[in-house]
Design a protein around this motif. Structure first.
Motif, short mmCIF file in Angstrom:
data_model
loop_
_atom_site.label_atom_id
_atom_site.label_comp_id
_atom_site.label_asym_id
_atom_site.label_seq_id
_atom_site.Cartn_x
_atom_site.Cartn_y
_atom_site.Cartn_z
N GLY A 174 12.84 -12.92 1.76
CA GLY A 174 13.24 -11.65 1.18
C GLY A 174 14.33 -11.88 0.15
O GLY A 174 15.26 -12.66 0.38
N THR A 197 9.18 -11.04 -0.50
CA THR A 197 9.44 -9.61 -0.58
C THR A 197 10.65 -9.37 -1.46
O THR A 197 11.76 -9.85 -1.15
CB THR A 197 9.70 -9.02 0.82
OG1 THR A 197 8.61 -9.34 1.68
CG2 THR A 197 9.87 -7.50 0.75
N VAL A 307 9.49 -3.88 -2.84
CA VAL A 307 9.91 -2.79 -1.96
C VAL A 307 11.01 -2.01 -2.66
O VAL A 307 12.06 -2.59 -3.01
CB VAL A 307 10.41 -3.34 -0.61
CG1 VAL A 307 10.95 -2.20 0.26
CG2 VAL A 307 9.28 -4.08 0.10
N THR A 325 9.76 1.20 7.65
CA THR A 325 8.96 -0.02 7.61
C THR A 325 9.80 -1.24 7.94
O THR A 325 10.90 -1.41 7.40
CB THR A 325 8.32 -0.21 6.23
OG1 THR A 325 7.55 0.96 5.89
CG2 THR A 325 7.42 -1.43 6.21
N HIS A 327 10.15 -5.29 7.70
CA HIS A 327 9.69 -6.39 6.87
C HIS A 327 10.13 -7.70 7.53
O HIS A 327 11.31 -8.07 7.45
CB HIS A 327 10.27 -6.28 5.46
CG HIS A 327 10.00 -4.96 4.80
ND1 HIS A 327 8.87 -4.71 4.06
CD2 HIS A 327 10.71 -3.80 4.82
CE1 HIS A 327 8.90 -3.47 3.61
NE2 HIS A 327 10.01 -2.88 4.06
#
Length: 504
Positions: A174, A197, A307, A325, A327
């Motif tokens: 991420g 992400t 995102v 959500t 992740h």
């Protein structure tokens, strides 16, 4: 003090500190030292070693005019090459004996009776007539305040402190932040990871970079000084034209640049939903304009996702966003920029009559031409307030500031017992000029918030004009802007200001 007072001390061995040391020695000032907290020179280029780190100003312009390099390997130099250039400056100009590495400045106090700066470090004290702060602003990483961050069980680090021991292959990674570092390292790591992400708070404006290798023929041409200077001048004036034609204001030029950026986005991203989420909702120039040819294609990879929902919290094995959500992540990388105050406000600097820099700047960072601060005699800054750039090479600003400081040093050399201090009215006049230029600027009218602005909404970071303007007003020190007095005899050579009149 065991050592005799030096002529001056420079704090910081990045681009600006080394430029100051080189030019000072060329002007005949040899009794100086450069204090550096790290084990080597380079500043931000020593510390930022993330994959893809490179300059976003063409190499021939992002180098010192008095120390040219003809054999840059690429149009936009990568970090290792810039770091090598800086280390080469030390060798070429014999600076090694002046460097005191791994020496952290803890406190600097102006001794008014002696007319000297007493600099306390973790490796002993230094006494000098003049203090030059070349610590830079962008090297203290800013980390977001996210609930649960301490609970993350994976590996987490800031891009400015890249964990090269962390193997990203096959990991779920991420990235928080979409600034200049993210657009450089994301394309470099995206094909290593299992999934990337990208967490985006606001979409940046991105223009094509056009980076490419510099061939052997062009390098040979760059060895010819007239051609190298001509090429550098062409790079400079193309960027100056952007400011002259309206880069600092919302204008037709703004709309044309935005159209070009949208074409770049459309050519890179086929998915209309992703393209919409990558389209900024503010005017180009309000935040830093980024350059990249491969960031958009990286986010279009099947194993990459963007995102835009705000992060609610960090979990032991990932991140949960405001839409609920989760992740899952193995590695978390922060591309969240730097704390603009840098080292300057983390170091206790005490000027005349006990005035601290923290007190002087309680209403916001302020300095005459970004160089001198009322209440702080014989103290000069490099890359101080309102000297950053959004359109050209900041090293051009550094060279003008170094010239200003050298003018001051020459005047002090002519008056061995003298102390120079910027007049409060000169500093106030400069602040008023900057504020007037900022009114209606892209940074206040562009529809965004950015780190350029302080808590009161004032831009105390960037210079709101051309480099040419700044150089004309800065490189020569005007005697009428400074007071010169002799603390040893309590006699004024010029008019001595009062600390109470120093701008806050």
């Amino acid at each position: 003090m065991s050592e005799a007072p030096l002529d001056f001390v420079i704090v910081g061995a990045g681009f600006s500190g080394l430029a100051m040391a080189i030019r000072a020695r060329q002007a005949g000032f040899d009794r100086l030292v450069v204090l550096e907290k790290a084990a080597g020179v380079g500043g931000t280029w020593r510390e930022n070693t993330y994959p893809g780190a490179a300059c976003d100003v063409p190499s021939q312009l992002y180098s010192l005019s008095f120390a040219p390099k003809s054999d840059w390997s690429r149009l936009f130099a990568p970090q290792p090459e810039i770091q090598s250039y800086l280390e080469g400056l030390v060798a070429a100009h014999g600076l090694a004996p002046l460097l005191r590495l791994e020496t952290r400045v803890e406190r600097a106090v102006f001794d008014a009776a002696a007319g000297l700066w007493r600099v306390e470090t973790d490796r002993g004290d230094v006494c000098a007539r003049v203090l030059v702060g070349a610590m830079g602003a962008l090297h203290h990483p800013a980390l977001p305040r996210l609930p649960g961050l301490d609970s993350f069980a994976g590996t987490a680090f800031h891009s400015a402190a890249w964990d090269h021991a962390c193997d990203l292959r096959g990991k779920r990674v991420g990235v928080i932040g979409t600034g200049a570092s993210a657009v450089q390292f994301v394309p470099e790591i995206v094909d290593q990871v299992a999934h990337l992400t990208q967490f985006q708070r606001s979409a940046p404006w991105i223009l094509p970079r056009g980076d490419r290798p510099v061939g052997g023929g062009r390098r040979r041409l760059m060895r010819l000084a007239p051609l190298r200077r001509l090429y550098r001048a062409s790079l400079f004036w193309r960027r100056e034209a952007a400011a002259l034609l309206g880069f600092t204001r919302v204008s037709t030029i703004t709309a044309l640049a935005e159209a070009g950026a949208r074409r770049h986005l459309a050519a890179s991203i086929a998915d209309p939903d992703l393209r919409e989420r990558l389209t900024p909702d503010y005017r180009l120039g309000c935040k830093r304009v980024l350059l990249s040819d491969d960031y958009y294609p990286a986010l279009a990879r099947p194993h990459a996702s963007l995102v835009t929902a705000p992060i609610r919290a960090v979990l032991p094995h990932g991140v949960v966003t405001a839409d609920g959500t989760e992740h899952p992540l193995d590695v978390l990388i922060f591309a969240t920029g730097f704390s603009p105050g840098g080292s300057l406000l983390r170091t206790e600097v005490i000027g005349r009559d006990g005035l601290s820099l923290l007190q002087a700047w309680k209403g916001g960072a302020d300095a005459f031409h970004g160089v001198s601060v009322a209440g702080f005699p014989n103290f000069f800054l490099l890359l101080g307030p309102n000297t950053g750039l959004g359109h050209n090479s900041v090293l051009l600003m550094v060279e003008a500031q170094v010239a200003h400081v050298l003018d001051a040093l020459e005047r002090l050399r002519d008056h061995p017992g003298g102390v120079l201090e910027v007049r409060p009215e000169a500093q106030a006049r400069f602040r008023a000029e900057v504020d007037a230029r900022m009114e209606g600027s892209i940074w206040t009218e562009g529809g965004c918030g950015s780190w350029y602005l302080d808590r009161s909404g004032r831009n105390r970071t960037l210079w709101p004009g051309t480099v040419s303007d700044y150089v004309r007003g800065t490189e020569r020190m005007r005697a009428e802007d400074y007071s010169l007095f002799d603390p040893h005899r309590s006699a004024d050579i010029g008019q001595r200001p009062s600390a109470a009149s120093a701008p806050g």
